[in-house]
Design an enzyme around this catalytic site. Sequence first.
Site, PDB file in Angstrom:
ATOM      1  CB  ALA A  10      -0.935   0.004   1.210  1.00  0.00           C
ATOM      2  CB  SER A  11       4.453   1.929   0.405  1.00  0.00           C
ATOM      3  OG  SER A  11       4.869   0.830  -0.374  1.00  0.00           O
ATOM      4  NE  ARG A  12       7.234   1.850  -3.904  1.00  0.00           N
ATOM      5  CZ  ARG A  12       7.622   1.038  -4.897  1.00  0.00           C
ATOM      6  NH1 ARG A  12       7.590   1.463  -6.138  1.00  0.00           N
ATOM      7  NH2 ARG A  12       8.046  -0.176  -4.640  1.00  0.00           N
ATOM      8  CG  ASP A  66       9.480 -10.347   1.723  1.00  0.00           C
ATOM      9  OD1 ASP A  66       8.555 -10.726   0.978  1.00  0.00           O
ATOM     10  OD2 ASP A  66      10.681 -10.532   1.469  1.00  0.00           O
ATOM     11  CE1 TYR A 167       3.804  -8.620 -12.625  1.00  0.00           C
ATOM     12  CE2 TYR A 167       2.739  -8.543 -14.766  1.00  0.00           C
ATOM     13  CZ  TYR A 167       2.811  -8.130 -13.453  1.00  0.00           C
ATOM     14  OH  TYR A 167       1.883  -7.236 -12.964  1.00  0.00           O
TER      15      TYR A 167
HETATM   16  N1  LIG Z   1       1.040  -0.998 -12.892  1.00  0.00           N
HETATM   17  C1  LIG Z   1       0.373  -1.790 -13.704  1.00  0.00           C
HETATM   18  O1  LIG Z   1       0.233  -1.483 -14.915  1.00  0.00           O
HETATM   19  C2  LIG Z   1      -0.236  -3.071 -13.221  1.00  0.00           C
HETATM   20  C3  LIG Z   1      -1.109  -3.731 -14.093  1.00  0.00           C
HETATM   21  C4  LIG Z   1      -1.713  -4.905 -13.673  1.00  0.00           C
HETATM   22  C5  LIG Z   1      -1.455  -5.399 -12.425  1.00  0.00           C
HETATM   23  N2  LIG Z   1      -0.588  -4.757 -11.588  1.00  0.00           N
HETATM   24  C6  LIG Z   1      -0.382  -5.351 -10.268  1.00  0.00           C
HETATM   25  O2  LIG Z   1      -0.814  -4.439  -9.289  1.00  0.00           O
HETATM   26  C7  LIG Z   1      -0.053  -4.607  -8.089  1.00  0.00           C
HETATM   27  C8  LIG Z   1       0.563  -3.276  -7.692  1.00  0.00           C
HETATM   28  O3  LIG Z   1       1.378  -2.840  -8.760  1.00  0.00           O
HETATM   29  P1  LIG Z   1       1.950  -1.348  -8.852  1.00  0.00           P
HETATM   30  O4  LIG Z   1       2.032  -1.019 -10.287  1.00  0.00           O
HETATM   31  O5  LIG Z   1       1.216  -0.471  -7.916  1.00  0.00           O
HETATM   32  O6  LIG Z   1       3.456  -1.619  -8.331  1.00  0.00           O
HETATM   33  P2  LIG Z   1       4.499  -0.641  -7.604  1.00  0.00           P
HETATM   34  O7  LIG Z   1       4.171   0.769  -7.892  1.00  0.00           O
HETATM   35  O8  LIG Z   1       5.825  -1.181  -7.995  1.00  0.00           O
HETATM   36  O9  LIG Z   1       4.226  -0.914  -6.038  1.00  0.00           O
HETATM   37  C9  LIG Z   1       4.456  -2.194  -5.550  1.00  0.00           C
HETATM   38  C10 LIG Z   1       3.994  -2.259  -4.110  1.00  0.00           C
HETATM   39  O10 LIG Z   1       4.167  -3.609  -3.621  1.00  0.00           O
HETATM   40  C11 LIG Z   1       5.001  -3.578  -2.464  1.00  0.00           C
HETATM   41  N3  LIG Z   1       5.793  -4.808  -2.414  1.00  0.00           N
HETATM   42  C12 LIG Z   1       6.712  -5.246  -3.307  1.00  0.00           C
HETATM   43  N4  LIG Z   1       7.224  -6.431  -2.887  1.00  0.00           N
HETATM   44  C13 LIG Z   1       6.620  -6.725  -1.722  1.00  0.00           C
HETATM   45  C14 LIG Z   1       6.747  -7.786  -0.793  1.00  0.00           C
HETATM   46  N5  LIG Z   1       7.592  -8.809  -0.988  1.00  0.00           N
HETATM   47  N6  LIG Z   1       5.970  -7.770   0.328  1.00  0.00           N
HETATM   48  C15 LIG Z   1       5.101  -6.748   0.550  1.00  0.00           C
HETATM   49  N7  LIG Z   1       4.958  -5.709  -0.296  1.00  0.00           N
HETATM   50  C16 LIG Z   1       5.707  -5.703  -1.410  1.00  0.00           C
HETATM   51  C17 LIG Z   1       5.841  -2.317  -2.602  1.00  0.00           C
HETATM   52  O11 LIG Z   1       6.323  -1.908  -1.309  1.00  0.00           O
HETATM   53  P3  LIG Z   1       7.615  -0.904  -1.176  1.00  0.00           P
HETATM   54  O12 LIG Z   1       7.112   0.457  -1.588  1.00  0.00           O
HETATM   55  O13 LIG Z   1       7.963  -0.994   0.247  1.00  0.00           O
HETATM   56  O14 LIG Z   1       8.653  -1.425  -2.107  1.00  0.00           O
HETATM   57  C18 LIG Z   1       4.795  -1.366  -3.186  1.00  0.00           C
HETATM   58  O15 LIG Z   1       3.937  -0.903  -2.180  1.00  0.00           O
HETATM   59  C19 LIG Z   1       0.976  -5.695  -8.408  1.00  0.00           C
HETATM   60  O16 LIG Z   1       0.491  -6.942  -7.986  1.00  0.00           O
HETATM   61  C20 LIG Z   1       1.060  -5.651  -9.925  1.00  0.00           C
HETATM   62  O17 LIG Z   1       1.500  -6.883 -10.457  1.00  0.00           O
HETATM   63  C21 LIG Z   1       0.026  -3.598 -11.968  1.00  0.00           C
END
Ligand SMILES: NC(=O)c1ccc[n+]([C@@H]2O[C@H](COP(=O)([O-])OP(=O)(O)OC[C@H]3O[C@@H](n4cnc5c(N)ncnc54)[C@H](OP(=O)(O)O)[C@@H]3O)[C@@H](O)[C@H]2O)c1
Length: 263
Positions: A10-12, A66, A167
């Site tokens: 939820a941080s980003r 994690d 992925y």
């Molecule tokens: N962006 C897209 O286009 C997209 C599309 C489809 C699906 N998704 C999915 O949506 C979800 C969020 O993606 P996002 O784009 O928001 O990614 P992001 O901006 O890279 O943010 C990832 C988040 O997950 C946390 N995280 C990473 N590894 C972790 C772990 N081992 N344990 C707990 N938290 C962890 C990070 O924490 P820190 O900040 O502490 O690193 C951050 O809060 C993911 O499952 C991704 O696969 C994304």
Amino acid sequence: MNRVALITGASRGIGRGIALELAKLGHDLVLNYAGNRVAAGQTQHDCLAAAVATGKAIRAEIRQADISRAADRQALIEFTRTSFGRLDLLVNNAGVAPDVRADILDASEESFDRLIAINVKGPYFLTQLAAKWMIEQVTHHGSRITPKIITISSISAYTASTNRGDYCLSKAALSMLTPLFAARLAEHGINVYEIRPGIIATDMTGPVQEKYDRLIADGLSPIKRWGTPEDVGKAVAAIAQDALPFSTGEIINVDGGFHLRRL
Ligand SMILES: NC(=O)c1ccc[n+]([C@@H]2O[C@H](COP(=O)([O-])OP(=O)(O)OC[C@H]3O[C@@H](n4cnc5c(N)ncnc54)[C@H](OP(=O)(O)O)[C@@H]3O)[C@@H](O)[C@H]2O)c1
């Protein structure tokens, strides 16, 4: 008493967008992060402000864990229990892309293991822990509470990207979580949903922004724009408000129509 939501990652990005929408609804929040404490603190701050702006009083706590580690998952659930004493919504959002986009003829086993651990094993076993606690709550409170589980997968669950096969495989596997837990938990009144985002503007898609700008302009999805974390947050908020009480195991596409076959 406010409903309580636990959101992983939820941080980003998308997790943050989800947290903000739930804050506006008046949910208390457990905001999980992996390493970025500053960003998690910012989400916490913004959630509290968003709640106040909509006339809600909420609590929001941040918690490092994690999700690929069993001890961390257990501690995250225990933290939620001791902080709030209830759990109404688990959002399995945390996920990672490969550090390097590598052709599937060259991709490494190390990257595969990392993605499976974080994107599949983490949510699967965190859901197991949360589900057991939710069953306990329903047993105690009956139909006065309606716990739910939402998992954020991806269009990559069914779209082949040959430069990040790990992925795609991880998201395809993750997609089975929802039918499994939906079938198992229905008798307890716990509905389970998958939200399948398309191309969303976050840190994850930052490195390929120009490529996706071009593809979107060329009509990749019928709705010609990037998705936002808020778009995904709004879908979560609809479910959190009991908008889909007779639906479970559903996939909700939040992708601008990317999934539509067109001729
Ligand atoms: N962006 C897209 O286009 C997209 C599309 C489809 C699906 N998704 C999915 O949506 C979800 C969020 O993606 P996002 O784009 O928001 O990614 P992001 O901006 O890279 O943010 C990832 C988040 O997950 C946390 N995280 C990473 N590894 C972790 C772990 N081992 N344990 C707990 N938290 C962890 C990070 O924490 P820190 O900040 O502490 O690193 C951050 O809060 C993911 O499952 C991704 O696969 C994304």
